[in-house]
Design an enzyme around this catalytic site. Structure first.
Site, mmCIF file in Angstrom:
data_model
loop_
_atom_site.group_PDB
_atom_site.id
_atom_site.type_symbol
_atom_site.label_atom_id
_atom_site.label_comp_id
_atom_site.label_asym_id
_atom_site.label_seq_id
_atom_site.Cartn_x
_atom_site.Cartn_y
_atom_site.Cartn_z
ATOM 1 N N ARG A 59 -17.336 38.413 -3.969
ATOM 2 C CA ARG A 59 -17.227 37.131 -4.688
ATOM 3 C C ARG A 59 -18.263 36.899 -5.779
ATOM 4 N NH1 ARG A 59 -12.172 36.943 -3.115
ATOM 5 N NH2 ARG A 59 -11.799 36.109 -1.016
ATOM 6 N N ASP A 306 -10.797 44.988 3.609
ATOM 7 C CA ASP A 306 -10.272 43.929 2.743
ATOM 8 C C ASP A 306 -10.960 42.610 3.094
ATOM 9 O OD1 ASP A 306 -8.890 42.645 0.754
ATOM 10 O OD2 ASP A 306 -6.953 42.617 1.793
#
Length: 426
Positions: A59, A306
């Site tokens: 992120r 993931d």
């Protein structure tokens, strides 16, 4: 110097021991013990090469409220990962050499897991103009992907494969046909109809994999170098069959599966809990069983998390509005050690390989076998069971679909080049 005494060794070559492992100068110095300043009792535990995650969303930049390099890489070492590939679908996307270099430098200064950034295949991940692959590789990028989005233009994907081939860079694809997927939030089928939720059909994955394999055939025919295609987060039986057939035909394709697709099914969505909302969606039991077979027969090359953290508030929204994604860096190995190895007899050697040499092969890296002279990027794993408690996560995403599950195989010591980066010894 560190001495890990009376420990079993497990790598892709098999299991042996117990042995006394002496570590110094960033390497394994001896498997027969020696003098050391720090002595660790490895009785009952097993030592493996450090894990490599091919697929994690950290992120940063742009969404540090969900995760940042520090929290993400700390979560990684707590999960036994010494190396991690970060996805480029940040804000802005990682599509320039400067962005790749900035991530590498910041991660190195943190001194946790080693970061290997993936770079965007196209500028801003818009699927139009290719990024400068050679310069991205020089800056430290290890693969190219527009993950988070699908590659809708086959011509752009072909050009990307041709561009990456002489560099030896794999191109990774999020294989879903956007036209078939549409606004699906769970697996398309009778359960989605019963729950009144829009479905994402398994054919969306199979159709896109079939197309991408044809694009790979074209690139292979046109390029003097070997283009390499990597299929991310495989979730369906038919998608797996297509990859298996392609491998048997000699195509240079690799594939990964996630902990959530290996341990959960669409049945979890009966509660309408957004914790189980993920892309591609959780599928049926037949698909899950097919993935397990793919792990055994080599169709699947790696287990990749993931890891997709979000804020608590986002994941508490209703199922239609909540974002897709599950955080799993800290539980991936214990989860599969317990659910596959302990409960189903899945070979431990193969499980460790799927976390180590398998993903390393995808990136073209040499294997890490536990012997004298090997780099001491290692993880010590304790079979003792304890429950999953996301409130203790290092990740900012302190929620989990596996909350309360009792798991063994927890990383209690992680070393990167001989440095202790995580310690949870009793």
């Amino acid at each position: 110097m560190i001495l890990i005494r009376n420990v079993r060794l497990v790598d892709a070559m098999g299991e042996r021991g117990p042995l006394d492992v002496l570590i110094g100068e960033g390497r394994i110095l001896s498997l027969e013990g020696g003098e050391a300043k720090q002595v660790v009792d490895g009785t009952g535990c097993f030592l493996a090469p450090g894990f490599l995650d091919l697929h994690a969303h950290l992120r940063e930049p742009g969404e540090e409220v969900k995760e940042d390099l520090f929290s993400g890489l700390l979560a990684a070492v707590r999960g036994g990962y010494t190396d991690l590939v970060s996805m480029p679908n940040t804000n802005p996307p990682v599509d320039t050499p400067e962005a790749v270099r900035a991530l590498k430098e910041k991660a190195k200064a943190l001194g946790l897991a080693r970061l290997h950034p993936a770079a965007a295949l196209t500028e801003k991940q818009e699927g139009k103009t290719l990024t400068p692959a050679g310069l991205l590789q020089e800056a430290g990028a290890v693969l190219l992907t527009d993950d988070g989005r699908t590659n809708e233009d086959a011509g752009v994907l072909a050009a990307g494969l041709l561009m990456a081939a002489p560099l030896g860079l794999p191109v990774a694809v999020h294989a879903e046909d956007a036209g078939l997927r549409r606004n699906g939030v769970m697996n398309d089928g009778p359960l989605a109809d019963l729950l009144g939720l829009p479905g994402n059909p398994p054919e969306a994955e199979a159709a896109r994999i079939a197309r991408d394999l044809e694009v790979l055939r074209y690139a292979l025919r046109r390029s003097p170098a070997t283009p390499r295609l990597h299929v991310q987060h495989l979730s369906t039986k038919r998608g797996l069959e297509l990859v298996r057939e392609a491998k048997r035909a000699g195509l240079p394709v690799t594939a990964e599966a996630t902990p959530h697709h290996l341990t959960l099914t669409e049945e979890a969505l009966r509660t309408f809990d957004p914790l189980f909302k993920v892309a591609p969606p959780l599928r049926g039991e037949e698909d899950r069983e097919a993935l397990l077979e793919g792990l055994l027969d080599g169709t699947l090359d790696a287990i990749a998390t993931d890891h997709a953290p979000h804020t608590q508030a986002e994941k508490e929204m209703d199922l239609l509005r909540a974002p897709f994604g599950i955080p799993s860096l800290e539980v991936a190995f214990p989860l599969l050690y317990t659910e596959l190895h302990l409960k189903r007899g899945f070979p431990l050697r193969r499980l460790v390989e799927l976390f180590t040499d398998g993903p390393r092969r995808v990136l073209g890296l040499p294997p890490l076998h536990l012997e004298e002279g090997t780099e001491a990027s290692l993880v010590l794993l304790d079979p003792k069971e304890r429950p999953v408690d996301p409130q203790g996560f290092a990740s900012k995403a302190r929620f989990s679909p596996w909350t309360g599950w009792r798991l063994g195989g927890w990383p209690v010591l992680t070393l990167v080049e001989g440095r202790i980066v995580h310690e949870a010894l009793e």
